[in-house]
Design a protein around this motif. Sequence first.
Motif, short mmCIF file in Angstrom:
data_model
loop_
_atom_site.label_atom_id
_atom_site.label_comp_id
_atom_site.label_asym_id
_atom_site.label_seq_id
_atom_site.Cartn_x
_atom_site.Cartn_y
_atom_site.Cartn_z
N THR A 30 0.83 -1.20 0.00
CA THR A 30 0.00 0.00 0.00
C THR A 30 0.87 1.26 0.00
OG1 THR A 30 -0.12 0.29 2.40
CG2 THR A 30 -1.73 -1.23 1.40
N PRO A 31 0.35 2.38 -0.48
CA PRO A 31 1.11 3.63 -0.41
C PRO A 31 1.56 3.98 1.02
CG PRO A 31 -0.68 3.87 -1.96
CD PRO A 31 -0.88 2.54 -1.26
N VAL A 32 0.76 3.62 2.01
CA VAL A 32 1.14 3.88 3.40
C VAL A 32 2.37 3.04 3.78
CG1 VAL A 32 0.40 3.77 5.82
CG2 VAL A 32 -1.19 4.56 4.06
N GLU A 33 2.43 1.80 3.30
CA GLU A 33 3.61 0.96 3.56
C GLU A 33 4.84 1.51 2.84
OE1 GLU A 33 1.65 -3.42 4.28
OE2 GLU A 33 1.62 -2.60 2.24
N TYR A 34 4.66 2.01 1.60
CA TYR A 34 5.78 2.67 0.91
C TYR A 34 6.26 3.87 1.72
CZ TYR A 34 5.26 0.15 -3.56
OH TYR A 34 5.23 -0.81 -4.55
N PHE A 35 5.33 4.65 2.22
CA PHE A 35 5.65 5.83 3.04
C PHE A 35 6.44 5.42 4.28
CE2 PHE A 35 4.00 8.87 6.38
CZ PHE A 35 4.73 9.97 5.96
N ALA A 36 5.98 4.39 4.98
CA ALA A 36 6.67 3.93 6.19
C ALA A 36 8.07 3.42 5.89
CB ALA A 36 5.84 2.85 6.89
N THR A 37 8.21 2.66 4.78
CA THR A 37 9.55 2.18 4.43
C THR A 37 10.45 3.32 3.99
OG1 THR A 37 8.84 1.55 2.20
CG2 THR A 37 8.84 -0.18 3.88
N GLY A 38 9.88 4.34 3.39
CA GLY A 38 10.67 5.53 3.05
C GLY A 38 11.20 6.22 4.29
N ILE A 39 10.38 6.27 5.33
CA ILE A 39 10.82 6.90 6.59
C ILE A 39 11.99 6.14 7.18
CG2 ILE A 39 10.16 7.37 8.99
CD1 ILE A 39 7.28 7.88 7.87
N ILE A 40 11.86 4.82 7.31
CA ILE A 40 12.96 4.08 7.93
C ILE A 40 14.14 3.90 6.98
CG2 ILE A 40 11.51 3.02 9.69
CD1 ILE A 40 11.71 0.36 8.13
N GLY A 41 13.88 3.98 5.68
CA GLY A 41 14.99 3.94 4.73
C GLY A 41 15.85 5.19 4.83
N CYS A 42 15.22 6.32 5.04
CA CYS A 42 15.95 7.59 5.19
C CYS A 42 16.83 7.56 6.42
CB CYS A 42 14.95 8.74 5.27
SG CYS A 42 15.69 10.36 5.52
N THR A 43 16.28 7.22 7.56
CA THR A 43 17.08 7.17 8.77
C THR A 43 18.07 6.01 8.71
OG1 THR A 43 17.06 7.18 11.19
CG2 THR A 43 15.34 5.88 10.13
N GLY A 44 17.70 4.93 8.03
CA GLY A 44 18.59 3.79 7.91
C GLY A 44 19.86 4.11 7.16
N ILE A 45 19.74 4.83 6.06
CA ILE A 45 20.93 5.13 5.26
C ILE A 45 21.83 6.13 5.96
CG2 ILE A 45 19.92 6.96 3.81
CD1 ILE A 45 22.41 4.19 2.71
N ASP A 46 21.25 7.00 6.78
CA ASP A 46 22.08 7.97 7.51
C ASP A 46 23.16 7.28 8.33
OD1 ASP A 46 20.74 10.21 6.57
OD2 ASP A 46 19.54 10.50 8.39
N LEU A 47 22.82 6.22 9.03
CA LEU A 47 23.80 5.50 9.85
C LEU A 47 24.95 5.00 8.98
CD1 LEU A 47 24.91 3.96 12.34
CD2 LEU A 47 23.36 2.11 11.72
N VAL A 48 24.62 4.39 7.85
CA VAL A 48 25.65 3.84 6.96
C VAL A 48 26.56 4.95 6.46
CG1 VAL A 48 26.03 2.67 4.75
CG2 VAL A 48 24.21 1.88 6.29
N VAL A 49 25.98 6.05 6.01
CA VAL A 49 26.77 7.16 5.46
C VAL A 49 27.67 7.77 6.51
CG1 VAL A 49 26.59 9.49 4.46
CG2 VAL A 49 25.13 7.63 3.61
#
Length: 155
Positions: A30-49
Amino acid sequence: MHVSLEYIGEKKFKANTVKSSYILDCKEITPVEYFATGIIGCTGIDLVVMAERDGYAVNNYSVRTEIERQTEVPMKFASMHIIYTFEGSFDATRAKRYILASLENYCTTVNSIRDSVKITYTIIYNGTTIADKESIASGAGSIEMDDGFGGACCS
């Protein structure tokens, strides 16, 4: 930033960004699930970078979230608990600083919802829980905070 969607039928869209395109299949996710994964993807990549910029690797890394939604339409997010599990060769203080730098300063998506959604986090680092259900500072997006990392991601 420019993004667009093209409806291609069967509840699917072709999503276009400046850099790439992909298919959103709303029957599967669902678009809401895409939205939620976008949120944790954003914070997730910050740690790696941030870790890579400091010369460290992040291993066995996962980010997941537990979301409670309001019951009335439009069923906004009421709370979000983000759980980070990872390993690295840096100390636990640095691990927590990376996560907090993302949550309180750099992650655009988290900082876009933080004033209306109660956000908590847990950090499991090298098999040890170093933060458990801690809250981020509400409304801190409007306060200039220096965390020593200088902004790692995501423009």
